[in-house]
Design a protein around this motif. Structure first.
Motif, mmCIF file in Angstrom:
data_model
loop_
_atom_site.group_PDB
_atom_site.id
_atom_site.type_symbol
_atom_site.label_atom_id
_atom_site.label_comp_id
_atom_site.label_asym_id
_atom_site.label_seq_id
_atom_site.Cartn_x
_atom_site.Cartn_y
_atom_site.Cartn_z
ATOM 1 N N PRO A 1 0.842 -1.203 0.000
ATOM 2 C CA PRO A 1 0.000 0.000 0.000
ATOM 3 C C PRO A 1 0.876 1.252 0.000
ATOM 4 C CG PRO A 1 0.067 -0.989 2.178
ATOM 5 C CD PRO A 1 0.764 -1.947 1.265
ATOM 6 N N ARG A 2 0.309 2.360 -0.375
ATOM 7 C CA ARG A 2 1.097 3.568 -0.574
ATOM 8 C C ARG A 2 1.652 4.174 0.716
ATOM 9 N NH1 ARG A 2 -0.255 5.312 -5.807
ATOM 10 N NH2 ARG A 2 -0.113 3.404 -7.039
ATOM 11 N N HIS A 3 1.196 3.700 1.871
ATOM 12 C CA HIS A 3 1.749 4.233 3.109
ATOM 13 C C HIS A 3 2.894 3.383 3.636
ATOM 14 C CE1 HIS A 3 -1.473 1.408 4.336
ATOM 15 N NE2 HIS A 3 -0.554 1.015 5.192
ATOM 16 N N LEU A 4 3.179 2.240 3.015
ATOM 17 C CA LEU A 4 4.238 1.346 3.472
ATOM 18 C C LEU A 4 5.541 1.705 2.754
ATOM 19 C CD1 LEU A 4 5.326 -1.125 4.962
ATOM 20 C CD2 LEU A 4 4.433 -2.557 3.096
ATOM 21 N N PRO A 5 6.571 2.141 3.476
ATOM 22 C CA PRO A 5 7.836 2.520 2.833
ATOM 23 C C PRO A 5 8.505 1.329 2.148
ATOM 24 C CG PRO A 5 7.716 3.419 5.059
ATOM 25 C CD PRO A 5 6.580 2.451 4.919
ATOM 26 N N VAL A 6 9.062 1.598 0.966
ATOM 27 C CA VAL A 6 9.805 0.599 0.192
ATOM 28 C C VAL A 6 11.185 1.171 -0.092
ATOM 29 C CG1 VAL A 6 9.913 -0.748 -1.941
ATOM 30 C CG2 VAL A 6 7.683 -0.224 -0.906
ATOM 31 N N VAL A 7 12.231 0.415 0.254
ATOM 32 C CA VAL A 7 13.607 0.808 -0.050
ATOM 33 C C VAL A 7 14.222 -0.296 -0.911
ATOM 34 C CG1 VAL A 7 15.893 1.352 0.896
ATOM 35 C CG2 VAL A 7 13.831 2.133 2.082
ATOM 36 N N PHE A 8 14.962 0.085 -1.936
ATOM 37 C CA PHE A 8 15.520 -0.913 -2.854
ATOM 38 C C PHE A 8 17.008 -0.687 -3.083
ATOM 39 C CE2 PHE A 8 13.948 2.592 -5.470
ATOM 40 C CZ PHE A 8 15.026 2.859 -6.291
ATOM 41 N N CYS A 9 17.683 -1.750 -3.513
ATOM 42 C CA CYS A 9 19.079 -1.676 -3.942
ATOM 43 C C CYS A 9 19.337 -2.819 -4.917
ATOM 44 C CB CYS A 9 20.043 -1.742 -2.753
ATOM 45 S SG CYS A 9 19.966 -3.276 -1.811
ATOM 46 N N TYR A 10 20.568 -2.933 -5.417
ATOM 47 C CA TYR A 10 20.924 -3.917 -6.437
ATOM 48 C C TYR A 10 19.897 -3.868 -7.574
ATOM 49 C CZ TYR A 10 22.868 -8.199 -8.420
ATOM 50 O OH TYR A 10 23.461 -9.111 -9.258
ATOM 51 N N CYS A 11 19.633 -2.667 -8.035
ATOM 52 C CA CYS A 11 18.532 -2.421 -8.970
ATOM 53 C C CYS A 11 19.025 -1.538 -10.109
ATOM 54 C CB CYS A 11 17.374 -1.762 -8.218
ATOM 55 S SG CYS A 11 15.920 -1.471 -9.228
ATOM 56 N N SER A 12 18.947 -2.032 -11.326
ATOM 57 C CA SER A 12 19.417 -1.267 -12.479
ATOM 58 C C SER A 12 18.310 -0.489 -13.166
ATOM 59 C CB SER A 12 20.080 -2.209 -13.488
ATOM 60 O OG SER A 12 19.136 -3.136 -14.000
ATOM 61 N N ASN A 13 17.053 -0.836 -12.897
ATOM 62 C CA ASN A 13 15.962 -0.191 -13.622
ATOM 63 C C ASN A 13 14.765 0.079 -12.721
ATOM 64 O OD1 ASN A 13 14.340 0.838 -15.649
ATOM 65 N ND2 ASN A 13 13.870 -1.148 -16.560
ATOM 66 N N PRO A 14 14.909 0.946 -11.713
ATOM 67 C CA PRO A 14 13.750 1.281 -10.874
ATOM 68 C C PRO A 14 12.682 2.037 -11.641
ATOM 69 C CG PRO A 14 15.578 2.738 -10.374
ATOM 70 C CD PRO A 14 16.116 1.682 -11.299
ATOM 71 N N TRP A 15 13.089 2.705 -12.722
ATOM 72 C CA TRP A 15 12.123 3.488 -13.517
ATOM 73 C C TRP A 15 11.152 2.544 -14.225
ATOM 74 C CZ3 TRP A 15 14.373 7.163 -11.108
ATOM 75 C CH2 TRP A 15 15.757 7.206 -11.002
ATOM 76 N N GLY A 16 11.671 1.512 -14.844
ATOM 77 C CA GLY A 16 10.807 0.533 -15.503
ATOM 78 C C GLY A 16 9.970 -0.250 -14.522
ATOM 79 N N ALA A 17 10.476 -0.386 -13.296
ATOM 80 C CA ALA A 17 9.716 -1.083 -12.256
ATOM 81 C C ALA A 17 8.549 -0.259 -11.752
ATOM 82 C CB ALA A 17 10.638 -1.441 -11.085
ATOM 83 N N GLY A 18 8.534 1.038 -12.078
ATOM 84 C CA GLY A 18 7.438 1.905 -11.662
ATOM 85 C C GLY A 18 7.735 2.743 -10.451
ATOM 86 N N ALA A 19 9.031 2.873 -10.072
ATOM 87 C CA ALA A 19 9.379 3.645 -8.876
ATOM 88 C C ALA A 19 9.253 5.140 -9.076
ATOM 89 C CB ALA A 19 10.804 3.311 -8.430
ATOM 90 N N GLY A 20 9.270 5.601 -10.315
ATOM 91 C CA GLY A 20 9.149 7.028 -10.563
ATOM 92 C C GLY A 20 9.772 7.427 -11.881
ATOM 93 N N TYR A 21 9.949 8.741 -12.049
ATOM 94 C CA TYR A 21 10.487 9.285 -13.287
ATOM 95 C C TYR A 21 11.978 9.589 -13.209
ATOM 96 C CZ TYR A 21 5.601 10.147 -14.622
ATOM 97 O OH TYR A 21 4.280 10.019 -14.926
ATOM 98 N N SER A 22 12.441 10.010 -12.036
ATOM 99 C CA SER A 22 13.820 10.464 -11.908
ATOM 100 C C SER A 22 14.247 10.389 -10.450
ATOM 101 C CB SER A 22 13.951 11.905 -12.417
ATOM 102 O OG SER A 22 13.280 12.803 -11.532
ATOM 103 N N ALA A 23 15.435 10.892 -10.166
ATOM 104 C CA ALA A 23 15.981 10.835 -8.809
ATOM 105 C C ALA A 23 15.072 11.492 -7.784
ATOM 106 C CB ALA A 23 17.363 11.499 -8.782
ATOM 107 N N THR A 24 14.425 12.566 -8.164
ATOM 108 C CA THR A 24 13.582 13.316 -7.215
ATOM 109 C C THR A 24 12.095 13.174 -7.497
ATOM 110 O OG1 THR A 24 13.896 15.298 -8.585
ATOM 111 C CG2 THR A 24 15.369 15.016 -6.709
ATOM 112 N N GLN A 25 11.724 12.802 -8.700
ATOM 113 C CA GLN A 25 10.317 12.567 -9.021
ATOM 114 C C GLN A 25 10.045 11.067 -8.928
ATOM 115 O OE1 GLN A 25 10.122 14.694 -12.915
ATOM 116 N NE2 GLN A 25 8.311 15.636 -12.016
ATOM 117 N N HIS A 26 9.728 10.628 -7.713
ATOM 118 C CA HIS A 26 9.490 9.204 -7.505
ATOM 119 C C HIS A 26 8.326 9.025 -6.547
ATOM 120 C CE1 HIS A 26 11.451 9.416 -3.521
ATOM 121 N NE2 HIS A 26 12.385 10.145 -4.097
ATOM 122 N N LEU A 27 7.876 7.799 -6.410
ATOM 123 C CA LEU A 27 6.759 7.520 -5.529
ATOM 124 C C LEU A 27 7.049 8.043 -4.128
ATOM 125 C CD1 LEU A 27 5.927 3.811 -6.466
ATOM 126 C CD2 LEU A 27 5.157 5.889 -7.562
ATOM 127 N N ALA A 28 6.033 8.556 -3.484
ATOM 128 C CA ALA A 28 6.226 9.193 -2.178
ATOM 129 C C ALA A 28 6.637 8.212 -1.099
ATOM 130 C CB ALA A 28 4.941 9.915 -1.760
#
Length: 336
Positions: free
Chosen positions: A119-146
């Motif tokens: 759910p959108r209130h549960l924090p998600v942190v990721f690493c070892y990830c080459s394509n967070p953008w394609g995964a749907g994490a956001g558009y850029s370094a600062t424009q990402h899911l809240a």
């Protein structure tokens, strides 16, 4: 490398537009409102492999240094998907259902699965990830899911090609073997194709679905006049790297990889990329901030420092290649 990858969002056919909206008004208690003496964390990993394990260990070590030690203030539940997408989705749902304070994705497929389940209130942190953008994490370094932040380690394919050209001045054709079903892999191969075009190199591509496909794919690249082999972030070639390196050495072809641990494998000439343990440690530091109550919306998605260079001097010797002094001076040398 720019951290903006708007076009890559099409890889999974999704959009991050809705995810950039404010958090839902009706939600469980926020992290800041929960008891501060203990936290529950769910961690999802795609494969049991040295680079992913190093990222996980680095992540947990960074949390421990920040006061969140497993078994003390941190209750940890881990899942490993055995390289299967369906199992990854199943584990993601189980981890979210356990009502954690934070979930962690080690790799792009786990990030895809957790974003679909959390759910959108549960924090998600990721690493070892080459394509967070394609995964749907956001558009850029600062424009990402809240509710999402983490580290991005997209393979520096342009640097790989520059290194290959420096080692082989007459280079004109490079090859790559990859699994197009993996969004991280297909994404990086497209970046590699763009970089090859910019550097006036011909890129030969061979698609595989499993490790068993590697011998035939390698043979087709050889038939096409391959001069150097480039590895991108790909779970099939990760699992079959020993085999790939042995074939490259037998064919006397330079192989340039992405995982530092691979640099010590006979047949791997060089690695350009990020140390996965350092990557995990960097992301663990971000997670510690979240566990203290800082919103992921305020933490940019970031690279874990500059990319590194590893050279296998033993492989270079067996290939009859002389490593330039400038490269030796700035690289970590292995395979002596």
């Amino acid at each position: 490398m720019s951290l903006s990858r708007r076009s890559s969002l099409r890889l999974l056919g999704g959009t991050a537009t809705a995810a950039l909206a404010p958090l839902l008004a009706c939600r469980r208690r926020s992290l800041a409102e929960r008891p501060a003496d203990r936290r529950r964390l769910g961690l999802l990993q795609f494969v049991d492999a040295a680079p992913a394990n190093a990222a996980r260990d680095g992540f947990l070590a960074a949390l421990a240094r920040n006061g969140w030690r497993q078994g003390e203030r941190l209750e940890l539940t881990m899942g490993e998907a055995e390289g299967r997408a369906a199992r990854c989705r199943e584990l993601a749902q189980q981890l979210v259902a356990a009502d954690p304070d934070l979930v962690v994705a080690i790799g792009t497929p786990p990030l895809v699965a957790l974003l679909a389940s959390a759910p959108r209130h549960l924090p998600v942190v990721f690493c070892y990830c080459s394509n967070p953008w394609g995964a749907g994490a956001g558009y850029s370094a600062t424009q990402h899911l809240a509710h999402v932040t983490g580290t991005v380690t997209t393979t520096p394919v342009g640097e790989q090609l520059q290194l290959a050209r420096q080692l082989l001045p007459g280079l004109s054709r490079v090859g790559v073997i990859y699994n197009p079903a993996e969004p991280n892999s297909s994404f990086e191969v497209e970046l590699l194709a763009q970089a090859a075009d910019q550097q006036r190199l011909q890129l030969l591509r061979e698609a595989v679905n499993a490790v068993a496909d590697l011998p035939e794919a390698f043979a087709r690249l050889q038939a096409g006049g391959l001069q150097a082999l480039i590895k991108v972030g790909d779970y099939v070639t990760l699992e079959g790297f020993q085999q790939l390196a042995a074939r490259a050495l037998k064919a006397r072809l330079p192989l340039i990889g992405v995982d530092p641990a691979d640099a010590a494998v006979a047949g791997c000439l060089a690695v350009v990329g990020w140390d996965p343990r350092r990557d995990g440690e960097w992301a663990g530091g971000l997670a510690a901030q979240v566990l203290r109550g800082r919103s992921p919306a305020l933490i940019p998605i970031q690279q874990p420092g500059p990319a590194g260079l590893w050279l296998n001097v033993g492989t270079a010797r067996r290939l009859g290649m002389v490593l330039p002094a400038e490269l030796r001076a700035r690289a970590q040398l292995v395979g002596r």
